[in-house]
Design a protein around this motif. Structure first.
Motif: not given
Length: 308
Positions: A230-239
């Motif tokens: 899935q595509a990650v577009v927010k820093k919270e998701q990335a972390v």
């Protein structure tokens, strides 16, 4: 058809003595590397590391050096390339992908890679060495069913009949004959930690805390999650994803399918190595795939994309 470019960031296994040569042909990148490399190989001359496979493939040096090499390739090529539609990274390459996407600087990514390696090494026990093995020729579903009772784990799924398995060396030795009896082929990888398995659980929370301190902005382009595609577009998701992927299965097959589903027409692997571009080309032949390792010049890379 308009070009939609994906940038691929590799994991461990493809590093080699010349992996900084092409990026260094760009003077600005060569100057930047002078600042970055002491972070990647502290207290050790780079040429010494590159000439010694025992050092180059050691986890503590491999991870930050791969991030440095990939970041250097991006530094040299970014001005010559069209803006990517998305970025995907394999294992440690997923961390580099967030640098490509503008969420963290190259020095931050290199420092995080060094910390990641240290935290993973802390999960090792001298009396119980860990391994990663490539297994092919056996349905992943069949293989997965036999792994659980043997304390082995599916670390990376690359296709319906190919994957990376991780665990303790002694358990892999016991399972090898059964895997081969069922028609599977096993190849030991030059990696000393069982990445993306529960053996790395102890590294997840401390790495999460480090990521929270370093990520200050959202990625400027979508980054595919190795856990789901899935595509990650927010820093919270990335972390969250970058910490959890230390101890959970990477679904690289889903990442490759996501590239096709999002209309990617060309994929460029930043190196070192060419494993990701070859896998994507085999799975989705309609996507034009190359690695920078196939080119003799930075202009050659840009020229290939311009001709598509």
């Amino acid at each position: 058809m308009s070009l939609r470019l994906a940038i691929l960031c590799p994991g461990q296994g493809g590093q080699h003595a010349g992996m900084f040569d092409l990026p260094r042909t760009d003077p600005a990148t060569a100057a930047a590397l002078q600042q970055w490399l002491p972070e990647a190989a502290p207290g050790m001359p780079l040429e010494q590391v590159l000439a010694d496979d025992a050092l180059l493939f050691s986890n503590r040096l491999a991870q930050p050096l791969i991030v440095a090499a990939t970041a250097a390739a991006w530094s040299a090529l970014q001005p010559l390339l069209p803006a990517p539609a998305l970025v995907a990274g394999y294992s440690i390459g997923e961390l580099t992908a967030y640098h490509v996407a503008g969420a963290i600087s190259a020095p931050q990514a290199i420092r995080l890679a060094a910390s990641r390696a240290q935290l993973m090494d802390a999960c090792l026990q001298a009396a119980a060495p860990q391994v990663l093995c490539a297994v092919s020729g056996l349905a992943v579903r069949t293989l997965n069913a036999m792994l659980a009772p043997r304390n082995l784990y599916l670390a990376i799924e690359t296709d319906a009949d190919s994957c990376i398995v991780g665990g303790l060396a002694r358990d892999m030795d016991l399972a090898a004959s059964e895997i081969e009896r069922l028609g599977g082929k096993i190849r030991l990888l030059p990696v000393t930690v069982a990445s993306h398995t529960p053996l790395m659980d102890g590294a997840v929370e401390p790495f999460l805390q480090q990521l929270r301190q370093r990520f200050s902005t959202d990625p400027q382009m979508p980054v595919l999650s190795g856990l789901s595609g899935q595509a990650v577009v927010k820093k919270e998701q990335a972390v969250s994803v970058l910490s959890r992927q230390l101890a959970q299965t990477i679904r690289w097959s889903d990442c490759m399918d996501a590239c096709a589903e999002q209309g990617i027409t060309a994929a460029l692997e930043l190196g070192p190595g060419a494993a990701l571009s070859r896998m994507l080309q085999a799975r989705h032949p309609q996507i034009a795939c190359r690695s920078i390792s196939e080119f003799r010049s930075l202009r050659g890379v840009a020229g290939w994309l311009q001709r598509l």
